[in-house]
Design a protein around this motif. Structure first.
Motif, PDB file in Angstrom:
ATOM      1  N   ARG A 161      59.638 -38.493  40.185  1.00  0.00           N
ATOM      2  CA  ARG A 161      58.823 -38.703  38.988  1.00  0.00           C
ATOM      3  C   ARG A 161      58.506 -37.340  38.382  1.00  0.00           C
ATOM      4  NH1 ARG A 161      60.432 -42.970  39.905  1.00  0.00           N
ATOM      5  NH2 ARG A 161      59.358 -44.951  40.114  1.00  0.00           N
ATOM      6  N   PHE A 162      58.332 -37.324  37.055  1.00  0.00           N
ATOM      7  CA  PHE A 162      57.969 -36.108  36.332  1.00  0.00           C
ATOM      8  C   PHE A 162      56.647 -36.366  35.596  1.00  0.00           C
ATOM      9  CE2 PHE A 162      62.682 -36.338  36.350  1.00  0.00           C
ATOM     10  CZ  PHE A 162      62.934 -35.223  37.131  1.00  0.00           C
ATOM     11  N   PRO A 163      55.507 -36.264  36.307  1.00  0.00           N
ATOM     12  CA  PRO A 163      54.213 -36.634  35.727  1.00  0.00           C
ATOM     13  C   PRO A 163      53.729 -35.749  34.585  1.00  0.00           C
ATOM     14  CG  PRO A 163      54.070 -36.457  38.127  1.00  0.00           C
ATOM     15  CD  PRO A 163      55.398 -35.916  37.713  1.00  0.00           C
ATOM     16  N   SER A 164      54.282 -34.551  34.469  1.00  0.00           N
ATOM     17  CA  SER A 164      53.787 -33.617  33.471  1.00  0.00           C
ATOM     18  C   SER A 164      54.952 -32.762  32.971  1.00  0.00           C
ATOM     19  CB  SER A 164      52.713 -32.736  34.124  1.00  0.00           C
ATOM     20  OG  SER A 164      52.090 -31.909  33.202  1.00  0.00           O
ATOM     21  N   PRO A 165      54.946 -32.373  31.678  1.00  0.00           N
ATOM     22  CA  PRO A 165      56.036 -31.541  31.155  1.00  0.00           C
ATOM     23  C   PRO A 165      55.966 -30.113  31.696  1.00  0.00           C
ATOM     24  CG  PRO A 165      54.340 -31.789  29.502  1.00  0.00           C
ATOM     25  CD  PRO A 165      53.945 -32.675  30.654  1.00  0.00           C
ATOM     26  N   VAL A 166      57.082 -29.407  31.552  1.00  0.00           N
ATOM     27  CA  VAL A 166      57.182 -28.004  31.971  1.00  0.00           C
ATOM     28  C   VAL A 166      57.397 -27.152  30.718  1.00  0.00           C
ATOM     29  CG1 VAL A 166      58.496 -26.327  33.321  1.00  0.00           C
ATOM     30  CG2 VAL A 166      58.144 -28.637  34.202  1.00  0.00           C
ATOM     31  N   PRO A 167      56.317 -26.631  30.110  1.00  0.00           N
ATOM     32  CA  PRO A 167      56.492 -25.757  28.952  1.00  0.00           C
ATOM     33  C   PRO A 167      57.278 -24.510  29.345  1.00  0.00           C
ATOM     34  CG  PRO A 167      54.199 -26.451  29.164  1.00  0.00           C
ATOM     35  CD  PRO A 167      54.908 -26.862  30.422  1.00  0.00           C
ATOM     36  N   VAL A 168      58.175 -24.086  28.465  1.00  0.00           N
ATOM     37  CA  VAL A 168      58.916 -22.853  28.723  1.00  0.00           C
ATOM     38  C   VAL A 168      57.904 -21.733  28.961  1.00  0.00           C
ATOM     39  CG1 VAL A 168      60.402 -21.117  27.656  1.00  0.00           C
ATOM     40  CG2 VAL A 168      60.998 -23.541  27.512  1.00  0.00           C
ATOM     41  N   GLY A 169      58.154 -20.935  29.965  1.00  0.00           N
ATOM     42  CA  GLY A 169      57.241 -19.876  30.378  1.00  0.00           C
ATOM     43  C   GLY A 169      56.416 -20.257  31.591  1.00  0.00           C
ATOM     44  N   SER A 170      56.473 -21.533  31.971  1.00  0.00           N
ATOM     45  CA  SER A 170      55.727 -21.994  33.147  1.00  0.00           C
ATOM     46  C   SER A 170      56.280 -21.364  34.410  1.00  0.00           C
ATOM     47  CB  SER A 170      55.838 -23.517  33.296  1.00  0.00           C
ATOM     48  OG  SER A 170      55.233 -24.193  32.231  1.00  0.00           O
ATOM     49  N   LYS A 171      55.387 -21.195  35.376  1.00  0.00           N
ATOM     50  CA  LYS A 171      55.786 -20.771  36.717  1.00  0.00           C
ATOM     51  C   LYS A 171      55.575 -21.954  37.638  1.00  0.00           C
ATOM     52  CE  LYS A 171      54.930 -15.924  35.977  1.00  0.00           C
ATOM     53  NZ  LYS A 171      54.158 -14.749  36.332  1.00  0.00           N
ATOM     54  N   LEU A 172      56.628 -22.278  38.403  1.00  0.00           N
ATOM     55  CA  LEU A 172      56.619 -23.446  39.277  1.00  0.00           C
ATOM     56  C   LEU A 172      56.696 -23.029  40.735  1.00  0.00           C
ATOM     57  CD1 LEU A 172      59.317 -25.631  37.453  1.00  0.00           C
ATOM     58  CD2 LEU A 172      56.871 -25.430  36.939  1.00  0.00           C
ATOM     59  N   ARG A 173      56.134 -23.872  41.600  1.00  0.00           N
ATOM     60  CA  ARG A 173      56.323 -23.682  43.034  1.00  0.00           C
ATOM     61  C   ARG A 173      56.315 -25.040  43.713  1.00  0.00           C
ATOM     62  NH1 ARG A 173      50.692 -20.958  45.263  1.00  0.00           N
ATOM     63  NH2 ARG A 173      49.349 -22.722  44.753  1.00  0.00           N
ATOM     64  N   LEU A 174      56.945 -25.062  44.882  1.00  0.00           N
ATOM     65  CA  LEU A 174      57.095 -26.275  45.676  1.00  0.00           C
ATOM     66  C   LEU A 174      56.199 -26.219  46.903  1.00  0.00           C
ATOM     67  CD1 LEU A 174      58.711 -28.842  46.731  1.00  0.00           C
ATOM     68  CD2 LEU A 174      60.229 -27.180  47.840  1.00  0.00           C
ATOM     69  N   THR A 175      55.537 -27.330  47.184  1.00  0.00           N
ATOM     70  CA  THR A 175      54.881 -27.538  48.464  1.00  0.00           C
ATOM     71  C   THR A 175      55.551 -28.760  49.087  1.00  0.00           C
ATOM     72  OG1 THR A 175      52.798 -26.623  47.682  1.00  0.00           O
ATOM     73  CG2 THR A 175      52.697 -27.995  49.656  1.00  0.00           C
ATOM     74  N   ALA A 176      55.954 -28.631  50.359  1.00  0.00           N
ATOM     75  CA  ALA A 176      56.709 -29.703  51.007  1.00  0.00           C
ATOM     76  C   ALA A 176      56.079 -30.109  52.326  1.00  0.00           C
ATOM     77  CB  ALA A 176      58.149 -29.253  51.239  1.00  0.00           C
ATOM     78  N   THR A 177      56.046 -31.419  52.557  1.00  0.00           N
ATOM     79  CA  THR A 177      55.549 -31.992  53.802  1.00  0.00           C
ATOM     80  C   THR A 177      56.665 -32.826  54.414  1.00  0.00           C
ATOM     81  OG1 THR A 177      53.293 -32.063  52.942  1.00  0.00           O
ATOM     82  CG2 THR A 177      53.788 -33.495  54.818  1.00  0.00           C
ATOM     83  N   LEU A 178      56.912 -32.626  55.692  1.00  0.00           N
ATOM     84  CA  LEU A 178      57.941 -33.388  56.406  1.00  0.00           C
ATOM     85  C   LEU A 178      57.390 -34.774  56.716  1.00  0.00           C
ATOM     86  CD1 LEU A 178      60.761 -33.265  57.707  1.00  0.00           C
ATOM     87  CD2 LEU A 178      59.635 -32.475  59.798  1.00  0.00           C
ATOM     88  N   THR A 179      58.015 -35.813  56.168  1.00  0.00           N
ATOM     89  CA  THR A 179      57.494 -37.169  56.364  1.00  0.00           C
ATOM     90  C   THR A 179      58.282 -37.990  57.362  1.00  0.00           C
ATOM     91  OG1 THR A 179      58.726 -37.997  54.451  1.00  0.00           O
ATOM     92  CG2 THR A 179      56.438 -37.267  54.075  1.00  0.00           C
ATOM     93  N   ASP A 180      59.567 -37.637  57.584  1.00  0.00           N
ATOM     94  CA  ASP A 180      60.350 -38.414  58.547  1.00  0.00           C
ATOM     95  C   ASP A 180      61.499 -37.572  59.079  1.00  0.00           C
ATOM     96  OD1 ASP A 180      60.916 -40.641  60.094  1.00  0.00           O
ATOM     97  OD2 ASP A 180      62.085 -41.641  58.536  1.00  0.00           O
ATOM     98  N   VAL A 181      61.874 -37.840  60.317  1.00  0.00           N
ATOM     99  CA  VAL A 181      63.024 -37.210  60.965  1.00  0.00           C
ATOM    100  C   VAL A 181      63.762 -38.301  61.714  1.00  0.00           C
ATOM    101  CG1 VAL A 181      63.818 -35.476  62.620  1.00  0.00           C
ATOM    102  CG2 VAL A 181      61.772 -35.027  61.256  1.00  0.00           C
ATOM    103  N   GLU A 182      65.056 -38.440  61.423  1.00  0.00           N
ATOM    104  CA  GLU A 182      65.879 -39.442  62.091  1.00  0.00           C
ATOM    105  C   GLU A 182      67.147 -38.788  62.621  1.00  0.00           C
ATOM    106  OE1 GLU A 182      66.545 -43.096  59.679  1.00  0.00           O
ATOM    107  OE2 GLU A 182      65.335 -42.033  58.200  1.00  0.00           O
ATOM    108  N   GLU A 183      67.635 -39.277  63.732  1.00  0.00           N
ATOM    109  CA  GLU A 183      68.916 -38.798  64.244  1.00  0.00           C
ATOM    110  C   GLU A 183      70.051 -39.438  63.451  1.00  0.00           C
ATOM    111  OE1 GLU A 183      69.642 -38.862  68.452  1.00  0.00           O
ATOM    112  OE2 GLU A 183      67.558 -38.331  68.896  1.00  0.00           O
ATOM    113  N   VAL A 184      71.058 -38.623  63.123  1.00  0.00           N
ATOM    114  CA  VAL A 184      72.300 -39.094  62.516  1.00  0.00           C
ATOM    115  C   VAL A 184      73.437 -38.464  63.314  1.00  0.00           C
ATOM    116  CG1 VAL A 184      71.338 -39.427  60.200  1.00  0.00           C
ATOM    117  CG2 VAL A 184      72.311 -37.213  60.819  1.00  0.00           C
ATOM    118  N   ALA A 185      74.631 -38.967  63.150  1.00  0.00           N
ATOM    119  CA  ALA A 185      75.773 -38.435  63.904  1.00  0.00           C
ATOM    120  C   ALA A 185      75.889 -36.933  63.680  1.00  0.00           C
ATOM    121  CB  ALA A 185      77.057 -39.134  63.472  1.00  0.00           C
ATOM    122  N   GLY A 186      75.726 -36.174  64.746  1.00  0.00           N
ATOM    123  CA  GLY A 186      75.880 -34.725  64.681  1.00  0.00           C
ATOM    124  C   GLY A 186      74.667 -33.945  64.224  1.00  0.00           C
ATOM    125  N   GLY A 187      73.553 -34.641  63.934  1.00  0.00           N
ATOM    126  CA  GLY A 187      72.406 -33.877  63.449  1.00  0.00           C
ATOM    127  C   GLY A 187      71.161 -34.693  63.206  1.00  0.00           C
TER     128      GLY A 187
END
Length: 151
Positions: free
Chosen positions: A96-122
């Motif tokens: 979702r994009f709740p708010s526009p990004v005016p040119v000149g904006s500075k962005l940063r990411l905050t991330a939370t790990l919500t799930d981890v599952e085994e898959v073949a090889g990783g």
């Protein structure tokens, strides 16, 4: 702030905020390059004078998908899995994009790990990703990306 871990330790981080990236500036040059790369030259992105005169945002804004694409370089600053031999972007569950990004904006990411599952090889990890613009009241992107780490 970032997290460095191993494949074996990754499942124990479920529910943990992994970190926050450095700020990334969305310049008009970056917006124009994205428009050229994607063929999306809508005036609200690339026509500075018209966007200032006619847009409800008061000037040009970055593409939503430009914001989403910046998630990847910011993500690389948030989590390092030291013994992974390869990592791939497996997809997105939600965006979702709740708010526009005016040119000149500075962005940063905050991330939370919500799930981890085994898959073949990783491991497959699902992340709650929030991209904010400096000084904005609401996030500019909320996403649930899925990555796979192989080792």
């Amino acid at each position: 702030m970032s997290t460095t871990t191993t494949m074996a330790e990754l499942p124990a981080l479920k529910g943990t905020e992994l970190g926050t990236s450095e700020w990334v500036e969305v310049t008009q040059d970056r917006v124009n390059l994205f428009a050229d790369a994607t063929g999306d030259h809508q005036w609200i992105h690339v026509d500075v004078d018209r966007a200032k005169a006619e847009s409800p945002f008061g000037g040009p804004i970055g593409h939503g998908y430009l914001t989403l694409s910046l998630l990847i370089p910011m993500w690389s600053e948030v989590l390092a899995v030291s013994d992974a031999t390869m990592a791939v972007n497996y997809g997105l569950n939600k965006v979702r994009f709740p708010s526009p990004v005016p040119v000149g904006s500075k962005l940063r990411l905050t991330a939370t790990l919500t799930d981890v599952e085994e898959v073949a090889g990783g491991l497959q990890v699902t992340v709650a990703a929030v991209i904010e613009a400096d000084g904005a009241a609401k996030p500019v992107c909320i996403a649930e990306p899925v990555f796979r780490f192989y080792g």
